[in-house]
Design a protein around this motif. Structure first.
Motif, PDB file in Angstrom:
ATOM      1  N   GLY A 277     -49.539  55.270  31.257  1.00 23.75           N
ATOM      2  CA  GLY A 277     -50.623  55.811  30.440  1.00 23.75           C
ATOM      3  C   GLY A 277     -50.210  57.049  29.669  1.00 23.75           C
ATOM      4  N   ILE A 278     -49.418  57.916  30.298  1.00 25.83           N
ATOM      5  CA  ILE A 278     -48.976  59.135  29.627  1.00 25.83           C
ATOM      6  C   ILE A 278     -48.055  58.801  28.463  1.00 25.83           C
ATOM      7  CG2 ILE A 278     -47.662  61.266  29.927  1.00 25.83           C
ATOM      8  CD1 ILE A 278     -48.594  61.336  32.824  1.00 25.83           C
ATOM      9  N   VAL A 279     -47.102  57.909  28.689  1.00 26.48           N
ATOM     10  CA  VAL A 279     -46.164  57.534  27.627  1.00 26.48           C
ATOM     11  C   VAL A 279     -46.896  56.864  26.469  1.00 26.48           C
ATOM     12  CG1 VAL A 279     -44.223  56.032  27.063  1.00 26.48           C
ATOM     13  CG2 VAL A 279     -44.178  57.378  29.154  1.00 26.48           C
TER      14      VAL A 279
ATOM     15  N   VAL B 261     -48.707  57.052  20.856  1.00 23.25           N
ATOM     16  CA  VAL B 261     -49.808  56.908  19.897  1.00 23.25           C
ATOM     17  C   VAL B 261     -49.985  58.204  19.108  1.00 23.25           C
ATOM     18  CG1 VAL B 261     -52.306  56.651  19.691  1.00 23.25           C
ATOM     19  CG2 VAL B 261     -51.032  55.109  21.165  1.00 23.25           C
ATOM     20  N   ALA B 262     -49.963  59.345  19.820  1.00 21.17           N
ATOM     21  CA  ALA B 262     -50.090  60.630  19.142  1.00 21.17           C
ATOM     22  C   ALA B 262     -48.928  60.870  18.189  1.00 21.17           C
ATOM     23  CB  ALA B 262     -50.173  61.755  20.173  1.00 21.17           C
TER      24      ALA B 262
ATOM     25  N   LEU C 213     -40.503  51.406   5.889  1.00 19.30           N
ATOM     26  CA  LEU C 213     -39.750  52.048   6.973  1.00 19.30           C
ATOM     27  C   LEU C 213     -40.687  52.750   7.957  1.00 19.30           C
ATOM     28  CD1 LEU C 213     -36.760  53.558   4.963  1.00 19.30           C
ATOM     29  CD2 LEU C 213     -36.734  51.573   6.477  1.00 19.30           C
ATOM     30  N   LEU C 214     -41.768  53.322   7.453  1.00 16.17           N
ATOM     31  CA  LEU C 214     -42.727  53.977   8.347  1.00 16.17           C
ATOM     32  C   LEU C 214     -43.424  52.961   9.239  1.00 16.17           C
ATOM     33  CD1 LEU C 214     -43.749  56.816   8.951  1.00 16.17           C
ATOM     34  CD2 LEU C 214     -45.615  56.430   7.348  1.00 16.17           C
ATOM     35  N   ILE C 215     -43.734  51.783   8.703  1.00 15.68           N
ATOM     36  CA  ILE C 215     -44.323  50.715   9.513  1.00 15.68           C
ATOM     37  C   ILE C 215     -43.350  50.281  10.602  1.00 15.68           C
ATOM     38  CG2 ILE C 215     -45.051  48.302   9.469  1.00 15.68           C
ATOM     39  CD1 ILE C 215     -46.311  48.842   6.752  1.00 15.68           C
ATOM     40  N   LEU C 216     -42.077  50.121  10.234  1.00 12.49           N
ATOM     41  CA  LEU C 216     -41.064  49.767  11.236  1.00 12.49           C
ATOM     42  C   LEU C 216     -40.953  50.828  12.316  1.00 12.49           C
ATOM     43  CD1 LEU C 216     -38.152  48.306   9.069  1.00 12.49           C
ATOM     44  CD2 LEU C 216     -39.888  47.063  10.385  1.00 12.49           C
ATOM     45  N   PHE C 217     -41.065  52.084  11.927  1.00 13.58           N
ATOM     46  CA  PHE C 217     -40.985  53.183  12.893  1.00 13.58           C
ATOM     47  C   PHE C 217     -42.146  53.117  13.882  1.00 13.58           C
ATOM     48  CE2 PHE C 217     -41.830  57.628  14.136  1.00 13.58           C
ATOM     49  CZ  PHE C 217     -40.594  57.938  14.688  1.00 13.58           C
TER      50      PHE C 217
ATOM     51  N   ILE D 293     -44.346  51.361  19.346  1.00 14.03           N
ATOM     52  CA  ILE D 293     -45.178  50.467  20.155  1.00 14.03           C
ATOM     53  C   ILE D 293     -44.316  49.673  21.135  1.00 14.03           C
ATOM     54  CG2 ILE D 293     -46.692  48.455  20.076  1.00 14.03           C
ATOM     55  CD1 ILE D 293     -47.729  49.503  17.392  1.00 14.03           C
ATOM     56  N   LEU D 294     -43.178  49.166  20.657  1.00 13.20           N
ATOM     57  CA  LEU D 294     -42.283  48.407  21.528  1.00 13.20           C
ATOM     58  C   LEU D 294     -41.727  49.282  22.652  1.00 13.20           C
ATOM     59  CD1 LEU D 294     -40.300  46.256  18.922  1.00 13.20           C
ATOM     60  CD2 LEU D 294     -42.092  45.495  20.500  1.00 13.20           C
ATOM     61  N   ILE D 295     -41.384  50.517  22.335  1.00  4.70           N
ATOM     62  CA  ILE D 295     -40.878  51.437  23.368  1.00  4.70           C
ATOM     63  C   ILE D 295     -41.952  51.687  24.414  1.00  4.70           C
ATOM     64  CG2 ILE D 295     -40.100  53.793  23.801  1.00  4.70           C
ATOM     65  CD1 ILE D 295     -38.718  53.733  21.094  1.00  4.70           C
ATOM     66  N   GLY D 296     -43.192  51.883  23.964  1.00  5.59           N
ATOM     67  CA  GLY D 296     -44.284  52.093  24.911  1.00  5.59           C
ATOM     68  C   GLY D 296     -44.496  50.898  25.821  1.00  5.59           C
TER      69      GLY D 296
END
Length: 279
Positions: free
Chosen positions: A187-189, A194-195, A254-258, A263-266
């Motif tokens: 939850g923290i990650v 998101v932030a 590129l911003l969308i990819l970022f 999201i994938l990392i989360g």
């Protein structure tokens, strides 16, 4: 029975309509951006700095990454400690005041935070348009979201974990580090990412505090403007030059990819944490 079926069908129909209101514009925006960016995308965008209204986006990519890392270090640290204090230690009036403070902070428009950052950091402290001013402003923007996510994640940890550790005579600090926080990490990650996605997608606060630079960050914290991906999206799109508009499409892509990478990392962190907990 027939009335209940009708009400149930109407409820689910309303839910689907609300879902479509959110999903359809998002998908349309993604298709529009990707459809305009891919035909004009070139790998030199990743390796060259911006030159006037053309060139590449290397300086903006590095600047966005550095700003994001700064937000995680500054805003993430303050927010996680705030969430831990509110969840585990604060009581009564103190808890209510702190919670109300970050909820009010979350409601302040980002352009207002940017203007305050300009007056306080750029002008009053004399930092000029700089990395430090941008990082601190974005950190203030991200703090309410991460603090709320941390407090909520810690609140979902079963009380029996704490009671069991107390019954075994374990110190409060050890219980918090090894038991409670480990269970709340997903939850923290998620809240931090998101932030971070919200922060790096801001333009107005950066115009007031970070300025803009056609070169990569120099490592200086003050008196050194920084490039970022939202600047060409906002500025170059309305220019008559075709190369400038192409650069704005590439920056948006590129911003969308970022954001998708975040999201994938989360998801990966959440999956590994749950797998570790089950093991």
């Amino acid at each position: 029975m027939n009335r209940r079926k009708i009400v149930n069908a109407a409820f689910w129909a309303g839910c689907l309509v609300c879902l479509a209101v959110v999903v359809v514009p998002t998908v349309w925006m993604l298709i529009e951006v990707i459809g305009r960016a891919l035909p004009v995308f070139d790998w030199h965008v990743l390796t060259e700095n911006t030159r006037g209204n053309g060139g590449g986006l290397r300086n903006a990519i590095i600047g966005t990454a550095v700003l994001g890392l700064g937000v995680l270090l500054v805003g993430g640290t303050v927010s996680v400690l705030t969430g831990i204090y509110l969840s585990e230690f604060a009581t009564g009036r103190t808890q209510s005041l702190l919670r109300g403070a970050y909820e009010v902070l979350a409601g302040i428009p980002s352009i207002v935070l940017g203007y305050v950052g300009y007056l306080a950091l750029v002008v009053f402290f004399g930092w000029g348009f700089s990395l430090a001013a941008g990082v601190l402003t974005l950190s203030v923007l991200a703090i309410p979201y991460i603090a709320k996510a941390t407090e909520a994640a810690l609140g979902q940890v079963p009380t029996s974990y704490r009671e069991g550790a107390e019954a075994l005579g374990l110190p409060v600090g050890f219980t918090l580090r090894k038991i409670v926080l480990k269970s709340a990490i997903p939850g923290i990650v998620t809240g931090m990412l998101v932030a971070l996605a919200l922060a790096v997608g801001e333009t107005a606060p950066m115009l007031y505090t970070a300025g803009w630079s056609n070169t990569a960050p120099t490592g200086e914290l003050t008196h050194s403007p920084v490039g970022y991906l939202t600047y060409p999206i906002w500025t170059f799109y309305n220019l008559p030059s075709q190369s400038a508009r192409d650069l704005s499409y590439n920056a948006a892509f590129l911003l969308i990819l970022f954001v998708l990478l975040l999201i994938l990392i989360g998801r990966l962190v959440s999956w590994r944490s749950r797998r570790h907990a089950e093991g």
